[in-house]
Design a protein around this motif. Structure first.
Motif, PDB file in Angstrom:
ATOM      1  N   TRP A  13       0.829  -1.212   0.000  1.00 59.92           N
ATOM      2  CA  TRP A  13       0.000   0.000   0.000  1.00 59.92           C
ATOM      3  C   TRP A  13       0.855   1.252   0.000  1.00 59.92           C
ATOM      4  CZ3 TRP A  13       0.969   3.105   4.135  1.00 59.92           C
ATOM      5  CH2 TRP A  13       1.519   2.514   5.266  1.00 59.92           C
ATOM      6  N   GLY A  14       2.033   1.181   0.647  1.00 58.83           N
ATOM      7  CA  GLY A  14       2.972   2.299   0.642  1.00 58.83           C
ATOM      8  C   GLY A  14       2.346   3.602   1.099  1.00 58.83           C
ATOM      9  N   PRO A  15       2.804   4.705   0.559  1.00 57.12           N
ATOM     10  CA  PRO A  15       2.294   6.013   0.967  1.00 57.12           C
ATOM     11  C   PRO A  15       0.966   6.371   0.325  1.00 57.12           C
ATOM     12  CG  PRO A  15       3.979   6.280  -0.693  1.00 57.12           C
ATOM     13  CD  PRO A  15       3.920   4.819  -0.394  1.00 57.12           C
ATOM     14  N   THR A  16       0.401   5.452  -0.491  1.00 56.16           N
ATOM     15  CA  THR A  16      -0.850   5.766  -1.184  1.00 56.16           C
ATOM     16  C   THR A  16      -2.068   5.559  -0.305  1.00 56.16           C
ATOM     17  OG1 THR A  16      -1.043   3.524  -2.058  1.00 56.16           O
ATOM     18  CG2 THR A  16       0.181   5.121  -3.387  1.00 56.16           C
ATOM     19  N   ALA A  17      -1.933   4.870   0.818  1.00 56.33           N
ATOM     20  CA  ALA A  17      -3.077   4.607   1.686  1.00 56.33           C
ATOM     21  C   ALA A  17      -3.617   5.924   2.242  1.00 56.33           C
ATOM     22  CB  ALA A  17      -2.681   3.680   2.825  1.00 56.33           C
ATOM     23  N   ALA A  18      -4.904   6.169   2.002  1.00 55.65           N
ATOM     24  CA  ALA A  18      -5.512   7.417   2.453  1.00 55.65           C
ATOM     25  C   ALA A  18      -5.983   7.324   3.897  1.00 55.65           C
ATOM     26  CB  ALA A  18      -6.685   7.780   1.548  1.00 55.65           C
ATOM     27  N   ARG A  19      -6.143   6.083   4.413  1.00 54.24           N
ATOM     28  CA  ARG A  19      -6.703   5.899   5.747  1.00 54.24           C
ATOM     29  C   ARG A  19      -5.833   4.931   6.539  1.00 54.24           C
ATOM     30  NH1 ARG A  19     -12.367   3.505   3.730  1.00 54.24           N
ATOM     31  NH2 ARG A  19     -10.857   2.001   2.921  1.00 54.24           N
ATOM     32  N   PRO A  20      -5.705   5.140   7.833  1.00 50.93           N
ATOM     33  CA  PRO A  20      -5.005   4.142   8.653  1.00 50.93           C
ATOM     34  C   PRO A  20      -5.617   2.748   8.526  1.00 50.93           C
ATOM     35  CG  PRO A  20      -5.284   6.179   9.880  1.00 50.93           C
ATOM     36  CD  PRO A  20      -6.057   6.349   8.606  1.00 50.93           C
ATOM     37  N   TYR A  21      -6.936   2.688   8.297  1.00 49.69           N
ATOM     38  CA  TYR A  21      -7.607   1.399   8.110  1.00 49.69           C
ATOM     39  C   TYR A  21      -6.929   0.578   7.018  1.00 49.69           C
ATOM     40  CZ  TYR A  21     -11.422  -1.884   7.100  1.00 49.69           C
ATOM     41  OH  TYR A  21     -12.169  -3.024   6.888  1.00 49.69           O
ATOM     42  N   ASP A  22      -6.500   1.251   5.944  1.00 47.84           N
ATOM     43  CA  ASP A  22      -5.893   0.553   4.811  1.00 47.84           C
ATOM     44  C   ASP A  22      -4.506   0.012   5.124  1.00 47.84           C
ATOM     45  OD1 ASP A  22      -8.098   1.179   3.123  1.00 47.84           O
ATOM     46  OD2 ASP A  22      -7.294   3.200   2.879  1.00 47.84           O
ATOM     47  N   MET A  23      -3.945   0.418   6.238  1.00 48.71           N
ATOM     48  CA  MET A  23      -2.602  -0.024   6.595  1.00 48.71           C
ATOM     49  C   MET A  23      -2.609  -1.340   7.364  1.00 48.71           C
ATOM     50  SD  MET A  23      -1.126   3.716   7.709  1.00 48.71           S
ATOM     51  CE  MET A  23      -1.550   5.160   6.715  1.00 48.71           C
ATOM     52  N   GLN A  24      -3.801  -1.871   7.623  1.00 43.90           N
ATOM     53  CA  GLN A  24      -3.922  -3.148   8.334  1.00 43.90           C
ATOM     54  C   GLN A  24      -4.455  -4.232   7.404  1.00 43.90           C
ATOM     55  OE1 GLN A  24      -6.366  -2.773  11.846  1.00 43.90           O
ATOM     56  NE2 GLN A  24      -4.848  -1.536  12.941  1.00 43.90           N
ATOM     57  N   TYR A  25      -4.096  -5.464   7.705  1.00 49.55           N
ATOM     58  CA  TYR A  25      -4.708  -6.644   7.112  1.00 49.55           C
ATOM     59  C   TYR A  25      -5.774  -7.090   8.104  1.00 49.55           C
ATOM     60  CZ  TYR A  25      -5.113 -11.606   5.773  1.00 49.55           C
ATOM     61  OH  TYR A  25      -5.587 -12.852   5.408  1.00 49.55           O
ATOM     62  N   CYS A  26      -7.032  -6.911   7.747  1.00 49.20           N
ATOM     63  CA  CYS A  26      -8.137  -7.093   8.696  1.00 49.20           C
ATOM     64  C   CYS A  26      -8.444  -8.578   8.910  1.00 49.20           C
ATOM     65  CB  CYS A  26      -9.363  -6.330   8.224  1.00 49.20           C
ATOM     66  SG  CYS A  26      -9.099  -4.542   8.171  1.00 49.20           S
ATOM     67  N   LEU A  27      -7.483  -9.262   9.461  1.00 50.47           N
ATOM     68  CA  LEU A  27      -7.585 -10.699   9.649  1.00 50.47           C
ATOM     69  C   LEU A  27      -8.587 -11.080  10.727  1.00 50.47           C
ATOM     70  CD1 LEU A  27      -6.386 -13.512   8.945  1.00 50.47           C
ATOM     71  CD2 LEU A  27      -4.647 -13.092  10.696  1.00 50.47           C
ATOM     72  N   PHE A  28      -8.718 -10.231  11.756  1.00 52.94           N
ATOM     73  CA  PHE A  28      -9.547 -10.580  12.904  1.00 52.94           C
ATOM     74  C   PHE A  28     -10.796  -9.711  13.074  1.00 52.94           C
ATOM     75  CE2 PHE A  28      -5.231 -12.003  14.210  1.00 52.94           C
ATOM     76  CZ  PHE A  28      -5.503 -13.368  14.245  1.00 52.94           C
ATOM     77  N   SER A  29     -10.851  -8.572  12.421  1.00 48.34           N
ATOM     78  CA  SER A  29     -11.997  -7.671  12.612  1.00 48.34           C
ATOM     79  C   SER A  29     -13.157  -7.964  11.661  1.00 48.34           C
ATOM     80  CB  SER A  29     -11.557  -6.212  12.457  1.00 48.34           C
ATOM     81  OG  SER A  29     -10.913  -5.995  11.216  1.00 48.34           O
ATOM     82  N   LYS A  30     -12.956  -8.882  10.710  1.00 48.64           N
ATOM     83  CA  LYS A  30     -14.038  -9.288   9.802  1.00 48.64           C
ATOM     84  C   LYS A  30     -13.655 -10.630   9.172  1.00 48.64           C
ATOM     85  CE  LYS A  30     -12.256  -6.450   5.977  1.00 48.64           C
ATOM     86  NZ  LYS A  30     -12.566  -5.364   5.028  1.00 48.64           N
ATOM     87  N   ASN A  31     -14.503 -11.131   8.264  1.00 51.56           N
ATOM     88  CA  ASN A  31     -14.229 -12.368   7.509  1.00 51.56           C
ATOM     89  C   ASN A  31     -14.069 -13.588   8.409  1.00 51.56           C
ATOM     90  OD1 ASN A  31     -14.098 -10.607   5.326  1.00 51.56           O
ATOM     91  ND2 ASN A  31     -11.866 -10.625   5.215  1.00 51.56           N
ATOM     92  N   GLN A  32     -14.805 -13.655   9.480  1.00 52.52           N
ATOM     93  CA  GLN A  32     -14.677 -14.770  10.420  1.00 52.52           C
ATOM     94  C   GLN A  32     -15.471 -16.000   9.952  1.00 52.52           C
ATOM     95  OE1 GLN A  32     -12.373 -14.362  13.170  1.00 52.52           O
ATOM     96  NE2 GLN A  32     -12.048 -12.794  11.607  1.00 52.52           N
ATOM     97  N   PRO A  33     -15.002 -17.199  10.275  1.00 53.52           N
ATOM     98  CA  PRO A  33     -15.671 -18.413   9.775  1.00 53.52           C
ATOM     99  C   PRO A  33     -17.110 -18.571  10.258  1.00 53.52           C
ATOM    100  CG  PRO A  33     -13.969 -18.952  11.412  1.00 53.52           C
ATOM    101  CD  PRO A  33     -13.786 -17.511  11.047  1.00 53.52           C
ATOM    102  N   GLU A  34     -17.444 -17.985  11.419  1.00 54.03           N
ATOM    103  CA  GLU A  34     -18.826 -18.098  11.924  1.00 54.03           C
ATOM    104  C   GLU A  34     -19.838 -17.455  10.980  1.00 54.03           C
ATOM    105  OE1 GLU A  34     -16.194 -17.534  15.674  1.00 54.03           O
ATOM    106  OE2 GLU A  34     -16.212 -16.895  13.570  1.00 54.03           O
ATOM    107  N   ASN A  35     -19.349 -16.566  10.109  1.00 55.85           N
ATOM    108  CA  ASN A  35     -20.243 -15.900   9.171  1.00 55.85           C
ATOM    109  C   ASN A  35     -20.982 -16.897   8.284  1.00 55.85           C
ATOM    110  OD1 ASN A  35     -20.770 -13.132   9.044  1.00 55.85           O
ATOM    111  ND2 ASN A  35     -19.848 -12.938   7.029  1.00 55.85           N
ATOM    112  N   LEU A  36     -20.295 -17.978   7.926  1.00 58.78           N
ATOM    113  CA  LEU A  36     -20.882 -18.943   6.999  1.00 58.78           C
ATOM    114  C   LEU A  36     -22.122 -19.601   7.592  1.00 58.78           C
ATOM    115  CD1 LEU A  36     -17.608 -20.578   5.655  1.00 58.78           C
ATOM    116  CD2 LEU A  36     -18.974 -18.762   4.610  1.00 58.78           C
ATOM    117  N   GLN A  37     -22.078 -19.925   8.883  1.00 63.29           N
ATOM    118  CA  GLN A  37     -23.243 -20.543   9.519  1.00 63.29           C
ATOM    119  C   GLN A  37     -24.424 -19.575   9.562  1.00 63.29           C
ATOM    120  OE1 GLN A  37     -19.999 -21.031  11.040  1.00 63.29           O
ATOM    121  NE2 GLN A  37     -20.015 -22.891   9.793  1.00 63.29           N
TER     122      GLN A  37
END
Length: 537
Positions: free
Chosen positions: A227-251
């Motif tokens: 992402w380098g210096p192009t990220a406009a938001r601190p949010y974009d600087m993270q890999y959202c491994l735990f704050s979304k996309n959880q396996p429980e969603n499928l159920q």
């Protein structure tokens, strides 16, 4: 199941869904804000395009901190849009015109003014105490982890009554519901049942991969993408491994699908918001008895090349041969595609027609955003004209979402382009948009509007273009080419320079712009394209 009944229950497969942004479609009462009666008045235009369904962005009661995506009552209509009776009348009119009706469901979070959140924050022991995502601070008083809000700053807000933090992916006025609590799931499904019993044909599910968070609230790692210096938001600087996309969603999606199946020919399309695995999630979420369709932001960005479009479509069907995508080039959250890709076009009309022909010949279902059929681009707004919290918080880059949300333009000669007779509308109508009105294109042979109608009619008439397999041709840049079913070859010149393609067999044009065919040779002018029938078909 009989063939006709199967076709009716699968109406969504290959369907074209027209997105209506209610605040900006048609104002019927002169307050400068679009409403349900206005939508009902304009449904004839939508039906004349040849689409299958409409999707309405949120119309529920809301403080409008995020223009309706902060819901304070899930089973009523916001007074600015009308009443439940107005909604019922709109559904009746749509169904009478052969249009299905889908509504936006914001399940991941509510408004902080929702009675359940007000109760939840009142103590740690009340009946709704565990209905939202609460957590204790660290020993130094800081938030429980490093998760960031999409709209800026930490995703945690301190509450002095509970002496805890609550989680919000978006604004602090949009607390996330706790899907780990089965009572929350049951209640949300009941609110959807309310609308199904009222006659809606399906739901667009906002941020469908955001429902669950990691129970252990582990820190997200740094974004491993460049992402380098192009990220406009601190949010974009993270890999959202735990704050979304959880396996429980499928159920939960399987529970949601079971509810829809009780009502027969109903459907769901989920918005998958992710910068890392969105195509994979689309496939996962639409496989088996989960969502009917899903779409992502993969085609809503700046990339405009044959390699990009091919890779995204192929990746979906390779990863989920039993799944089903819904493709879109524009919506209420991103700059309109004709402006986004302007540098690749010879002019606005040519790029609008090329994009329409391409999108409407992809395998999958399609979402069109209001105004696409006119070749609209974003409205340039001053800071003082903004309403979007994302645009206000991050001004001047990115500029936010208001530019693509300005009112629909109906009549070039009328005040506010026929959208409203108010002295001031919630967002302004400006001359570049007003000149591209329905009145200036309706009945005009070579207009963008005429092309949309022709392309939609061709798609509807030809099963190969609606549900046929899509097989890509190995062609040199800048030409994108593929076969649809047994009968069609589609070629698109994604540049402002002429190109030529040699095919293995002759074709004849079903619909074309800036293209000539001589047997097996197709010459494409700048932004030229052809939807061609095989000579033997």
């Amino acid at each position: 199941m009989a063939k006709s009944a199967k076709a009716e229950s699968d109406w969504w497969r290959g369907a074209v869904i027209y997105q209506i942004y209610p605040r900006s479609f048609q104002d019927s009462d002169g307050d400068g804000i679009g409403d349900l009666k206005g939508i009902t008045r304009r449904l004839d235009h939508v039906a004349s395009l040849g689409v299958d369904a409409i999707w309405l962005s949120p119309i529920f009661p809301s403080p409008m901190k995020d223009m309706g995506y902060d819901v304070s009552d899930y089973t009523d209509i916001d007074p600015s849009f009308g009443t439940l009776a107005d909604f019922d009348a709109m559904v009746d009119k749509a169904h009478g015109l052969g249009l299905k009706v889908m509504i936006d469901q914001v399940l991941s979070h509510s408004s902080d003014k929702h009675p359940f959140f007000e109760e939840s924050r009142s103590s740690r022991t009340n009946p709704k105490a565990d209905w939202y995502v609460w957590a204790d601070p660290k020993l130094d008083g800081s938030p429980p982890n490093n998760w960031m809000s999409i709209f800026g700053g930490p995703a945690w807000e301190w509450d002095t009554r509970r002496k805890q933090y609550y989680f919000h992916n978006f604004l602090k006025e949009q607390p996330d519901l706790n899907f780990h609590n089965p009572e929350v799931q049951d209640w949300l499904l009941d609110t959807m049942r309310f609308w199904l019993e009222r006659g809606v044909d399906g739901f667009r599910l906002d941020t469908v991969n955001f429902y669950f968070q990691d129970k252990l609230l582990r820190d997200n790692p740094a974004n491993y993408l460049p992402w380098g210096p192009t990220a406009a938001r601190p949010y974009d600087m993270q890999y959202c491994l735990f704050s979304k996309n959880q396996p429980e969603n499928l159920q939960f999606l399987e529970r949601l699908r079971a509810l829809l199946d009780e009502f027969g020919a109903r459907t769901t399309v989920g918005e998958v918001g992710d910068t890392h695995h969105s195509i994979e999630l689309m496939g996962q979420y639409t496989s088996g008895k989960r969502l009917h369709m899903a779409y992502s932001f993969e085609l809503l960005g700046p990339d405009f090349s044959p390699a990009h479009f091919r890779s995204r479509v192929q990746a979906f069907f390779d990863g989920a041969p039993e799944g089903w995508p819904c493709w879109a080039f524009s919506n209420h959250d991103v700059p309109r595609h004709v402006g986004r890709w302007a540098k690749h076009g010879t002019n606005q009309d040519a790029l609008a027609k090329l994009s329409a022909a391409m999108l409407l010949s992809f395998e999958g279902s399609v979402c069109l955003y209001q105004g696409e059929e006119l070749g609209q681009v974003d409205t340039e707004l001053a800071f003082e004209e903004l309403t979007d919290p994302q645009g206000i918080n991050f001004w001047p880059e990115p500029v936010g979402r208001d530019g693509c949300r300005t009112p629909m333009t109906w009549d070039a000669k009328a005040p506010n382009a026929g959208f409203s007779n108010a002295n001031r509308t919630w967002l302004p109508v400006k001359p570049p948009q007003q000149t591209r009105s329905v009145s200036t294109q309706d009945g005009v042979k070579n207009s963008v509007l005429a092309f949309y109608r022709a392309m939609l009619a061709l798609r509807r008439a030809e099963p190969d273009l609606r549900t046929g397999d899509q097989r890509f041709l190995d062609l040199a840049e800048p030409v994108l080419g593929y076969e649809r079913g047994d009968g069609f070859v589609c070629l698109f010149n994604l540049s402002a320079k002429a190109a030529e393609v040699s095919l293995k067999q002759p074709v004849t044009a079903a619909l074309a712009e800036a293209a000539t065919i001589s047997g097996k040779t197709v010459k494409l002018g700048p932004n030229g394209f052809v939807i061609a029938r095989r000579a033997s078909a």
